[in-house]
Scaffold this motif. Structure first.
Motif, PDB file in Angstrom:
ATOM      1  N   LYS A  79     -47.317  44.563 -13.581  1.00 27.78           N
ATOM      2  CA  LYS A  79     -48.455  45.509 -13.316  1.00 27.78           C
ATOM      3  C   LYS A  79     -48.812  45.915 -14.676  1.00 27.78           C
ATOM      4  CE  LYS A  79     -49.881  49.968 -11.719  1.00 27.78           C
ATOM      5  NZ  LYS A  79     -49.222  51.206 -11.077  1.00 27.78           N
ATOM      6  N   THR A  80     -48.022  46.033 -15.682  1.00 29.40           N
ATOM      7  CA  THR A  80     -48.387  46.405 -17.199  1.00 29.40           C
ATOM      8  C   THR A  80     -49.240  45.329 -17.828  1.00 29.40           C
ATOM      9  OG1 THR A  80     -46.572  48.018 -17.233  1.00 29.40           O
ATOM     10  CG2 THR A  80     -47.686  47.145 -19.389  1.00 29.40           C
ATOM     11  N   PHE A  81     -48.692  43.842 -17.689  1.00 28.28           N
ATOM     12  CA  PHE A  81     -49.279  42.788 -18.397  1.00 28.28           C
ATOM     13  C   PHE A  81     -50.428  42.279 -17.525  1.00 28.28           C
ATOM     14  CE2 PHE A  81     -45.285  42.768 -20.434  1.00 28.28           C
ATOM     15  CZ  PHE A  81     -45.591  42.109 -21.844  1.00 28.28           C
ATOM     16  N   ARG A  82     -50.469  42.712 -16.160  1.00 27.93           N
ATOM     17  CA  ARG A  82     -52.006  42.451 -15.328  1.00 27.93           C
ATOM     18  C   ARG A  82     -52.882  43.014 -16.142  1.00 27.93           C
ATOM     19  NH1 ARG A  82     -50.067  43.632 -10.587  1.00 27.93           N
ATOM     20  NH2 ARG A  82     -48.752  41.761 -10.430  1.00 27.93           N
ATOM     21  N   HIS A  83     -52.544  44.347 -16.615  1.00 29.71           N
ATOM     22  CA  HIS A  83     -53.764  45.298 -17.028  1.00 29.71           C
ATOM     23  C   HIS A  83     -54.103  44.733 -18.467  1.00 29.71           C
ATOM     24  CE1 HIS A  83     -55.561  48.714 -18.763  1.00 29.71           C
ATOM     25  NE2 HIS A  83     -54.983  48.610 -19.776  1.00 29.71           N
ATOM     26  N   TYR A  84     -53.389  43.438 -19.012  1.00 29.79           N
ATOM     27  CA  TYR A  84     -53.790  43.001 -20.223  1.00 29.79           C
ATOM     28  C   TYR A  84     -54.413  41.514 -20.081  1.00 29.79           C
ATOM     29  CZ  TYR A  84     -52.051  46.696 -22.794  1.00 29.79           C
ATOM     30  OH  TYR A  84     -51.473  48.041 -23.245  1.00 29.79           O
ATOM     31  N   GLY A  85     -54.737  41.282 -18.514  1.00 28.19           N
ATOM     32  CA  GLY A  85     -55.025  39.873 -18.161  1.00 28.19           C
ATOM     33  C   GLY A  85     -54.005  38.734 -17.899  1.00 28.19           C
ATOM     34  N   ILE A  86     -52.645  39.175 -18.039  1.00 24.03           N
ATOM     35  CA  ILE A  86     -51.673  38.190 -18.081  1.00 24.03           C
ATOM     36  C   ILE A  86     -51.036  38.388 -16.574  1.00 24.03           C
ATOM     37  CG2 ILE A  86     -49.571  37.481 -18.891  1.00 24.03           C
ATOM     38  CD1 ILE A  86     -50.369  38.689 -21.788  1.00 24.03           C
ATOM     39  N   ASP A  87     -51.253  37.450 -15.654  1.00 23.75           N
ATOM     40  CA  ASP A  87     -50.613  37.607 -14.313  1.00 23.75           C
ATOM     41  C   ASP A  87     -49.265  36.953 -14.146  1.00 23.75           C
ATOM     42  OD1 ASP A  87     -52.925  38.560 -13.247  1.00 23.75           O
ATOM     43  OD2 ASP A  87     -53.744  36.926 -12.779  1.00 23.75           O
ATOM     44  N   ASN A  88     -48.224  37.786 -13.448  1.00 22.08           N
ATOM     45  CA  ASN A  88     -46.996  37.149 -13.404  1.00 22.08           C
ATOM     46  C   ASN A  88     -46.162  36.871 -14.750  1.00 22.08           C
ATOM     47  OD1 ASN A  88     -47.057  37.416 -10.581  1.00 22.08           O
ATOM     48  ND2 ASN A  88     -48.213  35.642 -10.135  1.00 22.08           N
ATOM     49  N   ILE A  89     -46.152  37.887 -15.571  1.00 23.66           N
ATOM     50  CA  ILE A  89     -45.422  37.561 -16.673  1.00 23.66           C
ATOM     51  C   ILE A  89     -44.144  36.989 -16.721  1.00 23.66           C
ATOM     52  CG2 ILE A  89     -44.529  40.006 -16.697  1.00 23.66           C
ATOM     53  CD1 ILE A  89     -45.418  37.791 -19.981  1.00 23.66           C
ATOM     54  N   ILE A  90     -43.319  37.417 -15.436  1.00 28.06           N
ATOM     55  CA  ILE A  90     -41.956  36.724 -14.942  1.00 28.06           C
ATOM     56  C   ILE A  90     -42.091  36.367 -13.386  1.00 28.06           C
ATOM     57  CG2 ILE A  90     -39.708  37.214 -14.303  1.00 28.06           C
ATOM     58  CD1 ILE A  90     -39.704  39.504 -16.629  1.00 28.06           C
ATOM     59  N   ILE A  91     -41.956  34.996 -13.370  1.00 26.68           N
ATOM     60  CA  ILE A  91     -42.050  34.501 -11.843  1.00 26.68           C
ATOM     61  C   ILE A  91     -40.753  34.467 -11.239  1.00 26.68           C
ATOM     62  CG2 ILE A  91     -44.228  33.328 -12.673  1.00 26.68           C
ATOM     63  CD1 ILE A  91     -42.350  30.924 -12.856  1.00 26.68           C
ATOM     64  N   SER A  92     -40.997  34.347  -9.963  1.00 23.08           N
ATOM     65  CA  SER A  92     -39.691  34.254  -8.984  1.00 23.08           C
ATOM     66  C   SER A  92     -39.520  32.616  -8.840  1.00 23.08           C
ATOM     67  CB  SER A  92     -39.917  34.884  -7.910  1.00 23.08           C
ATOM     68  OG  SER A  92     -39.953  36.491  -7.912  1.00 23.08           O
ATOM     69  N   VAL A  93     -38.409  32.123  -8.821  1.00 23.33           N
ATOM     70  CA  VAL A  93     -37.955  30.910  -8.587  1.00 23.33           C
ATOM     71  C   VAL A  93     -37.291  30.805  -7.403  1.00 23.33           C
ATOM     72  CG1 VAL A  93     -37.147  28.650  -9.588  1.00 23.33           C
ATOM     73  CG2 VAL A  93     -38.122  30.303 -10.839  1.00 23.33           C
ATOM     74  N   SER A  94     -37.190  29.882  -6.603  1.00 25.60           N
ATOM     75  CA  SER A  94     -36.264  29.622  -5.344  1.00 25.60           C
ATOM     76  C   SER A  94     -34.909  29.780  -5.816  1.00 25.60           C
ATOM     77  CB  SER A  94     -36.640  28.228  -4.802  1.00 25.60           C
ATOM     78  OG  SER A  94     -36.012  27.456  -5.647  1.00 25.60           O
ATOM     79  N   ARG A  95     -34.305  30.230  -4.561  1.00 25.29           N
ATOM     80  CA  ARG A  95     -32.881  30.755  -4.466  1.00 25.29           C
ATOM     81  C   ARG A  95     -32.541  31.891  -5.473  1.00 25.29           C
ATOM     82  NH1 ARG A  95     -29.936  24.710  -4.266  1.00 25.29           N
ATOM     83  NH2 ARG A  95     -30.851  23.718  -2.306  1.00 25.29           N
ATOM     84  N   GLY A  96     -33.408  32.786  -5.351  1.00 26.52           N
ATOM     85  CA  GLY A  96     -33.115  33.992  -6.258  1.00 26.52           C
ATOM     86  C   GLY A  96     -33.102  33.922  -7.547  1.00 26.52           C
ATOM     87  N   HIS A  97     -33.820  33.101  -8.247  1.00 30.98           N
ATOM     88  CA  HIS A  97     -33.772  32.811  -9.811  1.00 30.98           C
ATOM     89  C   HIS A  97     -35.153  33.375 -10.185  1.00 30.98           C
ATOM     90  CE1 HIS A  97     -30.245  30.184  -8.838  1.00 30.98           C
ATOM     91  NE2 HIS A  97     -30.017  30.307  -9.999  1.00 30.98           N
TER      92      HIS A  97
END
Length: 263
Positions: A79-97
Protein backbone atom coordinates in the motif's frame (compact mmCIF):
# COMPACT_ATOMS: atom_id res chain seq x y z
CA UNK A 1 22.31 3.24 3.95
CA UNK A 2 20.19 4.62 1.12
CA UNK A 3 18.61 2.75 -1.79
CA UNK A 4 17.23 4.41 -4.94
CA UNK A 5 14.06 2.69 -6.20
CA UNK A 6 13.00 3.15 -9.84
CA UNK A 7 15.31 6.19 -10.03
CA UNK A 8 12.72 8.37 -8.27
CA UNK A 9 12.24 7.15 -4.71
CA UNK A 10 14.91 7.06 -2.00
CA UNK A 11 14.60 4.59 0.88
CA UNK A 12 16.79 5.31 3.94
CA UNK A 13 17.30 2.07 5.88
CA UNK A 14 18.61 3.88 8.98
CA UNK A 15 15.26 5.47 9.87
CA UNK A 16 12.83 3.82 7.40
CA UNK A 17 11.96 7.04 5.54
CA UNK A 18 10.81 7.24 1.90
CA UNK A 19 11.64 10.43 0.00
CA UNK A 20 11.02 11.42 -3.60
CA UNK A 21 14.26 12.17 -5.43
CA UNK A 22 13.22 15.77 -6.14
CA UNK A 23 12.14 16.45 -2.54
CA UNK A 24 14.09 17.44 0.55
CA UNK A 25 11.57 16.15 3.12
CA UNK A 26 10.53 12.50 3.62
CA UNK A 27 7.07 11.65 2.34
CA UNK A 28 6.47 8.75 4.71
CA UNK A 29 8.21 6.54 7.26
CA UNK A 30 7.95 2.77 7.63
CA UNK A 31 7.59 1.13 11.01
CA UNK A 32 10.59 -0.77 12.43
CA UNK A 33 9.18 -4.16 11.42
CA UNK A 34 8.05 -3.00 7.96
CA UNK A 35 11.50 -1.51 7.36
CA UNK A 36 13.13 -4.76 8.50
CA UNK A 37 10.96 -6.73 6.09
CA UNK A 38 11.81 -4.44 3.17
CA UNK A 39 15.54 -4.60 3.95
CA UNK A 40 15.40 -8.39 3.97
CA UNK A 41 14.02 -8.44 0.42
CA UNK A 42 16.49 -5.79 -0.75
CA UNK A 43 19.31 -8.09 0.37
CA UNK A 44 17.60 -11.27 -0.84
CA UNK A 45 16.22 -10.57 -4.31
CA UNK A 46 15.72 -14.22 -5.31
CA UNK A 47 12.61 -16.29 -4.49
CA UNK A 48 12.39 -17.10 -0.76
CA UNK A 49 9.97 -19.12 1.33
CA UNK A 50 7.61 -17.55 3.84
CA UNK A 51 9.25 -19.66 6.58
CA UNK A 52 12.65 -18.14 5.79
CA UNK A 53 11.21 -14.61 5.96
CA UNK A 54 9.54 -15.34 9.32
CA UNK A 55 12.77 -16.83 10.66
CA UNK A 56 15.08 -13.99 9.59
CA UNK A 57 12.84 -10.99 10.25
CA UNK A 58 10.89 -12.15 13.32
CA UNK A 59 12.35 -15.21 15.08
CA UNK A 60 16.02 -14.23 14.86
CA UNK A 61 15.20 -10.88 16.47
CA UNK A 62 13.19 -12.24 19.39
CA UNK A 63 9.81 -11.32 17.89
CA UNK A 64 6.73 -13.51 17.66
CA UNK A 65 6.27 -14.71 14.08
CA UNK A 66 3.03 -15.71 12.36
CA UNK A 67 1.65 -15.77 8.85
CA UNK A 68 -0.94 -13.18 9.84
CA UNK A 69 1.83 -10.78 10.93
CA UNK A 70 3.68 -11.37 7.67
CA UNK A 71 0.52 -10.79 5.60
CA UNK A 72 -0.20 -7.59 7.52
CA UNK A 73 3.23 -6.08 6.86
CA UNK A 74 3.28 -7.24 3.24
CA UNK A 75 -0.02 -5.44 2.72
CA UNK A 76 1.38 -2.37 4.47
CA UNK A 77 4.46 -2.25 2.21
CA UNK A 78 2.42 -2.76 -0.97
CA UNK A 79 0.00 0.00 0.00
CA UNK A 80 2.82 2.43 0.86
CA UNK A 81 4.70 1.86 -2.40
CA UNK A 82 1.49 1.98 -4.42
CA UNK A 83 1.19 5.57 -3.19
CA UNK A 84 4.46 6.26 -5.06
CA UNK A 85 3.29 4.53 -8.26
CA UNK A 86 5.04 1.20 -7.57
CA UNK A 87 2.63 -1.75 -7.70
CA UNK A 88 3.38 -5.00 -5.84
CA UNK A 89 6.81 -4.14 -4.41
CA UNK A 90 6.82 -7.75 -3.12
CA UNK A 91 5.06 -10.42 -5.18
CA UNK A 92 3.65 -13.80 -4.18
CA UNK A 93 5.04 -16.84 -5.97
CA UNK A 94 3.43 -20.27 -6.14
CA UNK A 95 3.68 -22.69 -3.20
CA UNK A 96 3.91 -20.02 -0.52
CA UNK A 97 7.03 -18.23 -1.76
CA UNK A 98 7.75 -14.50 -2.04
CA UNK A 99 10.08 -12.30 -4.08
CA UNK A 100 11.03 -8.68 -4.51
CA UNK A 101 9.30 -7.61 -7.74
CA UNK A 102 11.88 -8.18 -10.54
CA UNK A 103 10.39 -5.25 -12.49
CA UNK A 104 11.40 -2.84 -9.73
CA UNK A 105 14.87 -1.38 -10.27
CA UNK A 106 16.93 -1.06 -7.09
CA UNK A 107 20.13 0.96 -7.08
CA UNK A 108 22.29 -0.34 -4.24
CA UNK A 109 24.67 2.01 -2.39
CA UNK A 110 28.18 1.94 -3.85
CA UNK A 111 30.65 0.17 -1.54
CA UNK A 112 33.45 2.27 -0.13
CA UNK A 113 36.70 1.76 -2.11
CA UNK A 114 39.30 -0.31 -0.32
CA UNK A 115 42.44 1.62 0.61
CA UNK A 116 45.38 0.98 -1.67
CA UNK A 117 48.11 -1.12 -0.16
CA UNK A 118 51.58 0.31 -0.39
CA UNK A 119 54.23 -2.38 -0.80
CA UNK A 120 57.55 -1.14 0.55
CA UNK A 121 60.55 -1.68 -1.72
CA UNK A 122 62.42 -4.88 -0.96
CA UNK A 123 66.04 -4.37 0.07
CA UNK A 124 68.66 -5.81 -2.21
CA UNK A 125 69.98 -8.99 -0.59
CA UNK A 126 73.57 -8.89 0.47
CA UNK A 127 76.01 -11.31 -1.15
CA UNK A 128 76.03 -14.70 0.47
CA UNK A 129 79.66 -14.47 1.50
CA UNK A 130 79.04 -11.15 3.27
CA UNK A 131 76.25 -12.67 5.36
CA UNK A 132 78.48 -15.58 6.30
CA UNK A 133 81.23 -13.26 7.42
CA UNK A 134 78.85 -11.16 9.55
CA UNK A 135 77.56 -14.23 11.32
CA UNK A 136 80.93 -15.74 11.91
CA UNK A 137 82.65 -12.58 13.24
CA UNK A 138 82.41 -12.02 17.07
CA UNK A 139 82.92 -8.25 16.70
CA UNK A 140 79.93 -8.13 14.39
CA UNK A 141 77.80 -9.91 16.99
CA UNK A 142 78.57 -7.24 19.58
CA UNK A 143 77.94 -4.39 17.16
CA UNK A 144 74.58 -5.84 16.11
CA UNK A 145 73.41 -6.19 19.72
CA UNK A 146 74.54 -2.64 20.47
CA UNK A 147 72.69 -1.22 17.47
CA UNK A 148 69.56 -3.26 18.26
CA UNK A 149 69.52 -2.07 21.88
CA UNK A 150 70.03 1.55 20.84
CA UNK A 151 67.22 1.26 18.29
CA UNK A 152 64.79 -0.20 20.84
CA UNK A 153 65.63 2.58 23.30
CA UNK A 154 65.00 5.25 20.68
CA UNK A 155 61.66 3.66 19.71
CA UNK A 156 60.56 3.48 23.37
CA UNK A 157 61.41 7.16 23.89
CA UNK A 158 59.51 8.13 20.75
CA UNK A 159 56.44 6.19 21.90
CA UNK A 160 56.53 7.92 25.31
CA UNK A 161 56.84 11.35 23.68
CA UNK A 162 54.06 10.53 21.23
CA UNK A 163 51.70 9.47 23.99
CA UNK A 164 52.46 12.67 25.91
CA UNK A 165 51.85 14.88 22.87
CA UNK A 166 48.77 13.13 21.50
CA UNK A 167 47.15 12.27 24.83
CA UNK A 168 43.65 13.69 25.16
CA UNK A 169 41.19 13.99 28.00
CA UNK A 170 38.14 11.75 27.75
CA UNK A 171 35.02 13.91 27.52
CA UNK A 172 31.67 12.85 28.99
CA UNK A 173 28.75 12.19 26.65
CA UNK A 174 26.60 15.32 26.32
CA UNK A 175 22.91 14.62 26.97
CA UNK A 176 20.07 16.90 25.83
CA UNK A 177 16.53 16.89 27.30
CA UNK A 178 13.88 15.96 24.72
CA UNK A 179 10.31 17.24 24.90
CA UNK A 180 7.98 14.35 25.75
CA UNK A 181 4.42 14.55 27.03
CA UNK A 182 4.92 12.00 29.83
CA UNK A 183 8.56 10.94 30.28
CA UNK A 184 11.74 12.72 31.26
CA UNK A 185 13.79 11.77 28.19
CA UNK A 186 17.44 12.45 27.38
CA UNK A 187 19.31 11.95 24.09
CA UNK A 188 22.97 12.25 23.18
CA UNK A 189 23.95 15.19 20.97
CA UNK A 190 25.45 12.71 18.47
CA UNK A 191 22.08 10.95 18.22
CA UNK A 192 20.20 14.20 17.57
CA UNK A 193 22.58 15.12 14.76
CA UNK A 194 21.62 11.94 12.85
CA UNK A 195 17.83 11.80 13.28
CA UNK A 196 14.99 14.30 13.71
CA UNK A 197 13.46 14.79 17.16
CA UNK A 198 10.02 13.70 15.91
CA UNK A 199 11.39 10.38 14.61
CA UNK A 200 13.43 9.94 17.76
CA UNK A 201 10.38 10.33 20.06
CA UNK A 202 8.27 8.06 17.85
CA UNK A 203 10.82 5.24 18.03
CA UNK A 204 11.25 5.76 21.78
CA UNK A 205 7.49 5.35 22.29
CA UNK A 206 7.54 2.15 20.21
CA UNK A 207 10.34 0.66 22.34
CA UNK A 208 8.64 1.79 25.55
CA UNK A 209 5.44 0.03 24.52
CA UNK A 210 7.36 -3.08 23.49
CA UNK A 211 8.97 -3.25 26.96
CA UNK A 212 5.65 -2.45 28.66
CA UNK A 213 7.26 0.39 30.65
CA UNK A 214 5.50 3.44 32.08
CA UNK A 215 6.75 6.94 32.87
CA UNK A 216 6.83 7.76 36.61
CA UNK A 217 7.96 10.78 38.65
CA UNK A 218 11.55 10.51 39.83
CA UNK A 219 12.60 8.39 36.84
CA UNK A 220 14.23 9.23 33.55
CA UNK A 221 15.09 7.51 30.28
CA UNK A 222 18.15 7.64 28.02
CA UNK A 223 17.45 6.32 24.51
CA UNK A 224 20.05 5.86 21.78
CA UNK A 225 20.30 4.05 18.45
CA UNK A 226 24.07 3.54 18.92
CA UNK A 227 25.64 1.98 15.80
CA UNK A 228 22.26 1.06 14.19
CA UNK A 229 23.58 -2.07 12.47
CA UNK A 230 21.45 -3.10 9.53
CA UNK A 231 21.19 -6.82 10.12
CA UNK A 232 17.78 -7.57 8.63
CA UNK A 233 17.21 -3.83 8.66
CA UNK A 234 16.77 -3.70 12.46
CA UNK A 235 19.06 -1.21 14.13
CA UNK A 236 20.80 -2.03 17.40
CA UNK A 237 19.39 0.20 20.15
CA UNK A 238 20.12 1.00 23.78
CA UNK A 239 17.83 2.37 26.49
CA UNK A 240 18.52 3.09 30.15
CA UNK A 241 15.64 3.37 32.63
CA UNK A 242 17.05 5.22 35.65
CA UNK A 243 15.91 6.25 39.11
CA UNK A 244 16.95 9.67 40.45
CA UNK A 245 17.77 11.06 43.87
CA UNK A 246 19.14 14.37 45.09
CA UNK A 247 22.75 13.13 45.10
CA UNK A 248 22.84 11.14 41.87
CA UNK A 249 20.55 11.63 38.84
CA UNK A 250 21.46 8.12 37.64
CA UNK A 251 21.59 6.23 40.93
CA UNK A 252 20.12 3.01 39.57
CA UNK A 253 19.50 2.05 35.94
CA UNK A 254 18.05 -0.90 34.06
CA UNK A 255 19.72 -1.19 30.66
CA UNK A 256 17.99 -2.71 27.63
CA UNK A 257 19.72 -3.75 24.41
CA UNK A 258 18.66 -4.75 20.86
CA UNK A 259 15.55 -6.98 20.60
CA UNK A 260 16.19 -9.40 23.45
CA UNK A 261 14.92 -6.66 25.81
CA UNK A 262 16.60 -8.13 28.88
CA UNK A 263 17.89 -5.75 31.57
Amino acid sequence: MRYTINARLIYDATDGTLTLANSDAPGSQLSITASALLCFFLHNTSIVSRDEVLQKVWDDNGLTSSNSNLNQYLSMLRKTFRHYGIDNIIISVSRGHLQLNPDVHIQMPAPAPAPALEIPPQPTPAPEHAITEAIDTPQTHGLCWYLAGTGMLIIALLLVLLSMVSGSTLLPVALTPIHHSQCELLASDVMLHSVSETTYVKNFDAVLQRLNLKCKPGERFIFDYLDRLETNGLGRVFMAHCAMNENNPFSYCNNYFYYSWKP
